[in-house]
Design an enzyme around this catalytic site. Structure first.
Site, PDB file in Angstrom:
ATOM      1  N   GLU A 165       0.704  -1.248  -0.061  1.00  0.00           N
ATOM      2  CA  GLU A 165       0.015  -0.032   0.234  1.00  0.00           C
ATOM      3  C   GLU A 165       0.977   1.447   0.158  1.00  0.00           C
ATOM      4  OE1 GLU A 165      -3.327   0.252  -0.439  1.00  0.00           O
ATOM      5  OE2 GLU A 165      -3.185  -2.046  -0.548  1.00  0.00           O
TER       6      GLU A 165
ATOM      7  N   TRP B 103       1.958   1.816  -3.465  1.00  0.00           N
ATOM      8  CA  TRP B 103       0.614   2.546  -4.303  1.00  0.00           C
ATOM      9  C   TRP B 103       0.643   4.067  -3.978  1.00  0.00           C
ATOM     10  CZ3 TRP B 103      -2.735   1.654  -7.892  1.00  0.00           C
ATOM     11  CH2 TRP B 103      -3.144   0.221  -8.111  1.00  0.00           C
TER      12      TRP B 103
ATOM     13  N   TRP C 272     -21.111  12.855 -18.716  1.00  0.00           N
ATOM     14  CA  TRP C 272     -21.679  12.889 -17.659  1.00  0.00           C
ATOM     15  C   TRP C 272     -22.932  13.323 -17.377  1.00  0.00           C
ATOM     16  CZ3 TRP C 272     -18.653   9.525 -15.171  1.00  0.00           C
ATOM     17  CH2 TRP C 272     -17.227   9.367 -15.309  1.00  0.00           C
TER      18      TRP C 272
ATOM     19  N   ASN D 248     -10.383   3.543   3.420  1.00  0.00           N
ATOM     20  CA  ASN D 248     -10.156   3.182   2.001  1.00  0.00           C
ATOM     21  C   ASN D 248     -11.240   2.404   1.318  1.00  0.00           C
ATOM     22  OD1 ASN D 248      -8.372   3.452  -0.430  1.00  0.00           O
ATOM     23  ND2 ASN D 248      -8.453   1.116   0.001  1.00  0.00           N
TER      24      ASN D 248
ATOM     25  N   TRP E 218     -15.960  12.415 -12.264  1.00  0.00           N
ATOM     26  CA  TRP E 218     -15.175  12.112 -11.101  1.00  0.00           C
ATOM     27  C   TRP E 218     -14.483  13.428 -10.581  1.00  0.00           C
ATOM     28  CZ3 TRP E 218      -9.926  13.129 -11.971  1.00  0.00           C
ATOM     29  CH2 TRP E 218      -9.576  13.528 -13.152  1.00  0.00           C
TER      30      TRP E 218
ATOM     31  N   TRP F 244      -9.438   8.675  -7.418  1.00  0.00           N
ATOM     32  CA  TRP F 244     -10.589   8.795  -8.218  1.00  0.00           C
ATOM     33  C   TRP F 244     -10.565   8.433  -9.613  1.00  0.00           C
ATOM     34  CZ3 TRP F 244     -15.384  10.071  -7.168  1.00  0.00           C
ATOM     35  CH2 TRP F 244     -15.712  10.508  -5.640  1.00  0.00           C
TER      36      TRP F 244
END
Ligand SMILES: Cc1cc2nc3c(=O)[nH]c(=O)nc-3n(C[C@H](O)[C@H](O)[C@H](O)COP(=O)(O)OP(=O)(O)OC[C@H]3O[C@@H](n4cnc5c(N)ncnc54)[C@H](O)[C@@H]3O)c2cc1C
Length: 491
Positions: A303, A306, A334, A369, A387, A410
């Site tokens: 993580e 990440w 959208w 998360n 987003w 996102w």
């Protein structure tokens, strides 16, 4: 030139393991001064958040107190560096006291990189030597290349390369060097540290600092606007969090996805300000490179990688700040329904897991998360809202709001990013809720009007509740619409 240095603090609000400070300390026999420069334009930036600013400014205050305790000090200027630095350097030049060295730790955001280039030139014009250091990341974006000049776009090969570099002696040495900082923090916890610096701004300016130090003022004024409880800030408090997490890290793999368990480190907000860093965390847990993730420690390290991955992406592709990483999804049409967006923000969508997450965010400034992934998927694929609206709202609310991982998270959820969740894999909020909050404990904590309902009912539409809304959309219908929207853009 006098033998002292200035360190410009930015996203490295700590002394422990701050290599730039160590370098000054050696070169100038402990004569180093801290400087923080606050650009008022920041207050009107679209990603400004009153709550996050409070945490940041509290961290800065803690740093000031620490530097004083150690025999140095921090000067807080409330004008942007482009304007305030020439003034400061001119004043120092006038009294024949230019610093021997001016340092900062590198930042990777597009705005910061541009600013730093300008400051480097400015210092050069004044003849003040500058030096920059690695601090925020363990392995910097330019060190990770797939082929010459080309970075990574997919997490797995990035992580493999990262882990390969991670084992190299110079990186391991860098991690080992963190141990001194950790034992300093341990001593500080016991109140057992002696001064190591021996120079202050007052001394430099003979008792009359010609600049206002605005820190206290800002801190008090901003405090009045804060809307969530601000956690204890600063490097010592970050260290306490790290220690608390010690008893949880081996269970991280099993517990990290269950929001009610608080099985994660909650270090992100301290990583953001640099009150703690990834090398410190790694050194503390002595994390080892893995081939296959087996232990809680391995998964925790993955993580942290990440985080470095999203910084890598932002550095290599600064355009993601404003647009979809995948060109084909740049112009998705959208629906952007304002009422639905409002219901999402307020936690009144009629999907209990989504509402719990959004209310957690609003009342605490943080969100688990797993739930971030659920609410982000819901906004984009169920409500068909851009987003970027969600990204911006998160930046407004999150105490750990940070461009690189926020944008990455996102774009992952919206399937527009590098290494995204494929567009056809759409989270079903009912199943997510059943899987990760089976007893509904998390939902009931943040949506108290549902506390008397049996768990089973929390994972399906709730009809006839006196105050809780019916679902504002039908998940299956919206799923089909989302698939059509993405397919259309792909065609
Ligand atoms: C839509 C969305 C938005 C997000 N916005 C942010 C943000 O603004 N700031 C932020 O720091 N993180 C963000 N994340 C990533 C992640 O949710 C948080 O880092 C994590 O929840 C922080 O809690 P923790 O410190 O307890 O994490 P832990 O589980 O204890 O993990 C340790 C550290 O690893 C890093 N990390 C963990 N998961 C991720 C991840 N998925 N992506 C990148 N880094 C990760 C974080 O730095 C974290 O502090 C976002 C994720 C999503 C899906």
């Amino acid at each position: 030139m006098s033998n002292y240095g200035i360190h410009w603090f930015r996203r490295d609000l700590r002394v422990a393991g701050n290599q730039a400070l160590q370098s000054h300390w050696k070169a100038n026999q402990g004569r180093v001064l801290g400087l923080f420069c606050f650009d008022k334009a920041f207050l009107s930036r679209p990603d400004f958040s009153v709550n996050r600013f409070q945490l940041f400014i509290d961290s800065l205050y803690e740093l000031k107190m620490e530097l004083r305790e150690l025999g140095s000090d921090l000067l807080f200027l409330d004008v942007g560096p482009e304007k305030s630095f020439p003034k400061l350097i001119k004043a120092l030049d006038k009294q024949g006291q230019l610093p021997h060295l001016f340092t900062w730790n590198r930042d990777y955001e597009p705005f910061a990189r541009k600013r730093d280039r300008a400051i480097e030139e400015l210092m050069m014009d004044f003849g003040v030597p500058t030096e920059t250091f690695r601090d925020h990341l363990l392995i910097e974006p330019q060190e990770l290349e797939k082929s010459p000049g080309e970075g990574y776009q997919v997490y797995s090969p990035f992580a493999r390369k990262w882990l390969e570099i991670y084992q190299k002696p110079d990186i391991q040495r860098r991690i080992q060097m963190q141990k001194a900082g950790l034992s300093y923090l341990q001593k500080r916890l016991k109140g057992d540290v002696a001064p190591v610096f021996n120079f202050t701004w007052e001394e430099l300016f003979d008792g009359k600092i010609p600049f206002d130090d605005w820190l206290e003022d800002y801190r008090k004024k901003n405090q009045e606007k804060v809307t969530v409880p601000i956690p204890p800030a600063g490097s010592l408090n970050a260290f306490k969090k790290l220690k608390e997490f010690k008893r949880k890290v081996s269970d991280y793999g099993d517990q990290r996805d269950v929001p009610i368990l608080e099985g994660t480190s909650q270090l992100s907000m301290h990583l953001k300000s640099g009150s703690i860093t990834i090398p410190q965390i790694i050194a503390f847990f002595q994390l080892k490179a893995y081939k296959k993730k087996k232990t809680g420690e391995d998964i925790f390290l993955s993580e942290l990688i990440w985080r470095e991955f999203y910084y890598h992406i932002l550095y290599r592709h600064p355009r993601v700040e404003n647009e979809a990483f995948l060109e084909k999804y740049k112009d998705i049409e959208w629906e952007n329904n304002e009422d639905r967006f409002m219901a999402w923000k307020e936690g009144k969508t009629g999907f209990p897991i989504v509402d719990a997450g959004m209310r957690e965010l609003k009342s605490t400034g943080w969100m688990h998360n797993r739930v971030r992934m659920i609410v982000a998927s819901f906004l984009t694929k169920d409500l068909l809202i851009d987003w970027r609206w969600g990204e911006k709202y998160f930046m407004d609310q999150l105490l750990d709001g940070d461009l690189a991982p926020n944008n990455g998270g996102w774009q992952w959820a919206a399937s527009t990013g590098c290494d995204p969740q494929p567009y056809f894999r759409i989270f079903n909020p009912w199943l997510q809720s059943k899987k990760f909050d089976p007893q509904g404990d998390y939902i009931k904590k943040f949506v108290p009007e549902l506390k008397d309902l049996p768990a089973k009912q929390l994972h399906e539409p709730i009809e006839n509740h006196p105050t809780y809304p019916r679902p504002i959309v039908d998940h299956s219908e919206q799923r089909e619409k989302a698939l059509a929207l993405y397919k259309f853009e792909q065609a």
